[in-house]
Design a protein around this motif. Structure first.
Motif, PDB file in Angstrom:
ATOM      1  N   LEU A 187       0.871  -1.235   0.026  1.00  0.00           N
ATOM      2  CA  LEU A 187       0.010   0.017   0.057  1.00  0.00           C
ATOM      3  C   LEU A 187       0.817   1.356   0.036  1.00  0.00           C
ATOM      4  N   ASN A 188       2.047   1.173   0.645  1.00  0.00           N
ATOM      5  CA  ASN A 188       2.875   2.423   0.528  1.00  0.00           C
ATOM      6  C   ASN A 188       3.472   2.779  -0.803  1.00  0.00           C
ATOM      7  N   GLU A 189       3.208   1.790  -1.717  1.00  0.00           N
ATOM      8  CA  GLU A 189       3.917   2.063  -3.112  1.00  0.00           C
ATOM      9  C   GLU A 189       2.660   2.441  -4.034  1.00  0.00           C
ATOM     10  N   PHE A 190       1.532   2.466  -3.633  1.00  0.00           N
ATOM     11  CA  PHE A 190       0.431   3.001  -4.283  1.00  0.00           C
ATOM     12  C   PHE A 190       0.779   4.206  -5.132  1.00  0.00           C
ATOM     13  N   PRO A 191       0.366   4.283  -6.440  1.00  0.00           N
ATOM     14  CA  PRO A 191       0.264   5.490  -6.991  1.00  0.00           C
ATOM     15  C   PRO A 191      -0.808   6.496  -6.610  1.00  0.00           C
ATOM     16  N   PRO A 192      -0.507   7.914  -6.496  1.00  0.00           N
ATOM     17  CA  PRO A 192      -1.413   8.728  -5.898  1.00  0.00           C
ATOM     18  C   PRO A 192      -2.896   8.414  -6.027  1.00  0.00           C
ATOM     19  N   SER A 193      -3.356   8.201  -7.477  1.00  0.00           N
ATOM     20  CA  SER A 193      -4.671   8.151  -7.761  1.00  0.00           C
ATOM     21  C   SER A 193      -5.188   6.947  -7.157  1.00  0.00           C
ATOM     22  N   HIS A 194      -4.480   5.899  -6.767  1.00  0.00           N
ATOM     23  CA  HIS A 194      -4.850   4.560  -6.183  1.00  0.00           C
ATOM     24  C   HIS A 194      -5.130   4.991  -4.763  1.00  0.00           C
ATOM     25  N   ALA A 195      -4.088   5.668  -4.022  1.00  0.00           N
ATOM     26  CA  ALA A 195      -4.158   6.117  -2.679  1.00  0.00           C
ATOM     27  C   ALA A 195      -5.478   7.019  -2.539  1.00  0.00           C
ATOM     28  N   ARG A 196      -5.677   7.903  -3.206  1.00  0.00           N
ATOM     29  CA  ARG A 196      -6.984   8.487  -3.116  1.00  0.00           C
ATOM     30  C   ARG A 196      -8.374   7.802  -3.336  1.00  0.00           C
ATOM     31  N   VAL A 197      -8.431   6.742  -3.973  1.00  0.00           N
ATOM     32  CA  VAL A 197      -9.426   5.930  -3.726  1.00  0.00           C
ATOM     33  C   VAL A 197      -9.561   5.291  -2.350  1.00  0.00           C
ATOM     34  N   LEU A 198      -8.547   4.864  -1.824  1.00  0.00           N
ATOM     35  CA  LEU A 198      -8.468   4.343  -0.532  1.00  0.00           C
ATOM     36  C   LEU A 198      -9.144   5.426   0.457  1.00  0.00           C
ATOM     37  N   LYS A 199      -8.612   6.800   0.341  1.00  0.00           N
ATOM     38  CA  LYS A 199      -8.813   7.894   1.300  1.00  0.00           C
ATOM     39  C   LYS A 199     -10.540   8.251   0.984  1.00  0.00           C
ATOM     40  N   LYS A 200     -10.850   8.017  -0.260  1.00  0.00           N
ATOM     41  CA  LYS A 200     -12.213   8.414  -0.425  1.00  0.00           C
ATOM     42  C   LYS A 200     -13.105   7.319   0.169  1.00  0.00           C
ATOM     43  N   LEU A 201     -12.694   6.105   0.161  1.00  0.00           N
ATOM     44  CA  LEU A 201     -13.439   5.281   0.914  1.00  0.00           C
ATOM     45  C   LEU A 201     -13.838   5.493   2.665  1.00  0.00           C
ATOM     46  N   GLN A 202     -12.278   6.025   3.072  1.00  0.00           N
ATOM     47  CA  GLN A 202     -12.250   6.418   4.341  1.00  0.00           C
ATOM     48  C   GLN A 202     -13.341   7.554   4.565  1.00  0.00           C
ATOM     49  N   LEU A 203     -13.304   8.549   3.717  1.00  0.00           N
ATOM     50  CA  LEU A 203     -14.241   9.553   3.908  1.00  0.00           C
ATOM     51  C   LEU A 203     -15.672   9.138   3.717  1.00  0.00           C
ATOM     52  N   LEU A 204     -15.941   8.039   2.737  1.00  0.00           N
ATOM     53  CA  LEU A 204     -17.556   7.744   2.806  1.00  0.00           C
ATOM     54  C   LEU A 204     -17.932   7.256   4.251  1.00  0.00           C
ATOM     55  N   SER A 205     -16.964   6.375   4.736  1.00  0.00           N
ATOM     56  CA  SER A 205     -17.527   5.498   5.986  1.00  0.00           C
ATOM     57  C   SER A 205     -17.490   6.652   7.058  1.00  0.00           C
ATOM     58  N   LEU A 206     -16.661   7.697   7.172  1.00  0.00           N
ATOM     59  CA  LEU A 206     -16.997   8.524   8.176  1.00  0.00           C
ATOM     60  C   LEU A 206     -17.990   9.592   8.203  1.00  0.00           C
ATOM     61  N   GLU A 207     -18.496   9.588   6.515  1.00  0.00           N
ATOM     62  CA  GLU A 207     -19.347  10.632   6.535  1.00  0.00           C
ATOM     63  C   GLU A 207     -21.034   9.681   6.698  1.00  0.00           C
ATOM     64  N   GLY A 208     -21.075   8.470   7.090  1.00  0.00           N
ATOM     65  CA  GLY A 208     -22.204   7.827   7.374  1.00  0.00           C
ATOM     66  C   GLY A 208     -22.458   6.287   6.252  1.00  0.00           C
ATOM     67  N   THR A 209     -21.651   6.250   5.432  1.00  0.00           N
ATOM     68  CA  THR A 209     -21.703   5.044   4.702  1.00  0.00           C
ATOM     69  C   THR A 209     -21.297   3.744   5.240  1.00  0.00           C
ATOM     70  N   LYS A 210     -22.120   2.948   5.430  1.00  0.00           N
ATOM     71  CA  LYS A 210     -21.968   1.676   5.990  1.00  0.00           C
ATOM     72  C   LYS A 210     -21.183   0.867   4.928  1.00  0.00           C
ATOM     73  N   ILE A 211     -19.827   0.431   5.072  1.00  0.00           N
ATOM     74  CA  ILE A 211     -18.948  -0.113   4.176  1.00  0.00           C
ATOM     75  C   ILE A 211     -18.765  -1.819   4.611  1.00  0.00           C
ATOM     76  N   TYR A 212     -19.016  -2.591   3.696  1.00  0.00           N
ATOM     77  CA  TYR A 212     -18.853  -3.938   3.892  1.00  0.00           C
ATOM     78  C   TYR A 212     -17.725  -4.504   2.797  1.00  0.00           C
ATOM     79  N   TYR A 213     -16.504  -4.914   3.371  1.00  0.00           N
ATOM     80  CA  TYR A 213     -15.493  -5.312   2.565  1.00  0.00           C
ATOM     81  C   TYR A 213     -15.627  -6.907   2.801  1.00  0.00           C
ATOM     82  N   LEU A 214     -15.997  -7.549   1.351  1.00  0.00           N
ATOM     83  CA  LEU A 214     -15.924  -9.142   1.435  1.00  0.00           C
ATOM     84  C   LEU A 214     -14.911  -9.578   0.731  1.00  0.00           C
ATOM     85  N   LYS A 215     -14.098 -10.523   1.209  1.00  0.00           N
ATOM     86  CA  LYS A 215     -13.148 -11.100   0.789  1.00  0.00           C
ATOM     87  C   LYS A 215     -13.170 -11.705  -0.336  1.00  0.00           C
TER      88      LYS A 215
END
Length: 287
Positions: free
Chosen positions: A57-85
């Motif tokens: 994850l530390n080697e992710f390109p900026p655009s990929h890291a922004r997707v992870l950050k966006k998922l964080q923001l969605l969860s903090l804004e109230g979206t319930k996120i399920y990550y299925l393996k």
């Protein structure tokens, strides 16, 4: 409320899968635009979201890291996120919960939507014949290599004795194994869902976006596949009591940048914030 916020589509459930963040094939910029255009109550990440190990994850390109950050923001804004393996989510198989934010990590998810039972899972459990076929083909090829090598080593002796060399029958692969695997996954998922009394089953894994009604003597079931964000750039959306297949290629969202809050963050800032929240989440889980 900002004008851009008014344009976001309010959705009950969104299912996305096979993002493969961390690989060149992932269309991360387009994915960020899509995530910035919606406001789902529930977001299901249906497997094969992050490729590689946790350290990658530390080697992710900026655009990929922004997707992870966006998922964080969605969860903090109230979206319930399920990550299925999924079968490619390697680092999740070695950890209980190391994703920051309000995420629930599991293998499958059952939802009750407007009186209908919905079953969501990655779908690789239904792909055993495809994996078996690959193993058989690999083992057969190795066997042929050994047999041919043995025959070549014995040629001088066979010529001396005027013996007949019998050539082995070559293995003929199944025509279009990808399509065979796709049909098998759909059929097995639908049959299992009907047996369980499920109204709708949602898979991914084979990357083929699809919506189809399956019937047998025991009942019927709606089969859905969310596709991927490498080739099809597709998702499943549930609103107004029905499921819709979304295609980014068909409905481009040029009005959205992909969240202005992330635009100016450097890669080091994205990584620092991500892992700070990850550590906080681990501490909360431990306590």
């Amino acid at each position: 409320m900002k004008g851009e916020e008014l344009k976001k589509r309010i959705l009950e459930v969104v299912v996305i899968s096979d993002l493969n963040l961390g690989t060149p094939e992932c269309q991360a910029k387009e994915l960020l635009v899509y995530l910035s255009s919606i406001k789902p109550k529930i977001l299901v990440l249906n497997g094969d979201i992050i490729s590689g190990q946790e350290s990658d994850l530390n080697e992710f390109p900026p655009s990929h890291a922004r997707v992870l950050k966006k998922l964080q923001l969605l969860s903090l804004e109230g979206t319930k996120i399920y990550y299925l393996k999924g079968d490619q989510d390697e680092f999740l198989r070695k950890s209980k919960n190391n994703i920051p934010g309000n995420f629930t990590i599991d293998k499958e998810l059952f939802l009750q939507l407007d009186g209908k039972k919905t079953w969501i899972l990655h779908g690789d459990v239904f792909d055993a014949p495809s994996k078996l076929t690959q193993r058989i083909r690999h083992s057969w090829k190795k066997g042929l290599d050994v047999l041919f090598a043995f025959r070549e080593s014995k040629k001088p002796y066979l010529r001396q004795e005027n013996a007949t060399v019998i050539s082995p029958v070559l293995y003929k692969p199944i025509n279009n194994p990808e399509r065979t695997s796709e049909c098998h996954l759909e059929r097995k998922a639908a049959e299992r869902a009907i047996k369980k009394g499920i109204d709708t089953v949602i898979c991914s894994h084979n990357h083929q976006p699809k919506k189809a009604l399956y019937k047998n003597h025991s009942g019927q079931c709606l089969y859905l596949n969310s596709g991927d964000w490498m080739t099809h750039l597709s998702a499943l959306e549930y609103t107004f009591k029905r499921w819709k297949l979304y295609s980014f290629k068909r409905d481009k969202l040029t009005a959205f940048y992909g969240d202005e809050a992330l635009k100016d963050l450097t890669l080091s800032e994205l990584h620092k914030d991500f892992w700070n929240r990850a550590e906080q989440n681990k501490q909360r889980t431990a306590s």
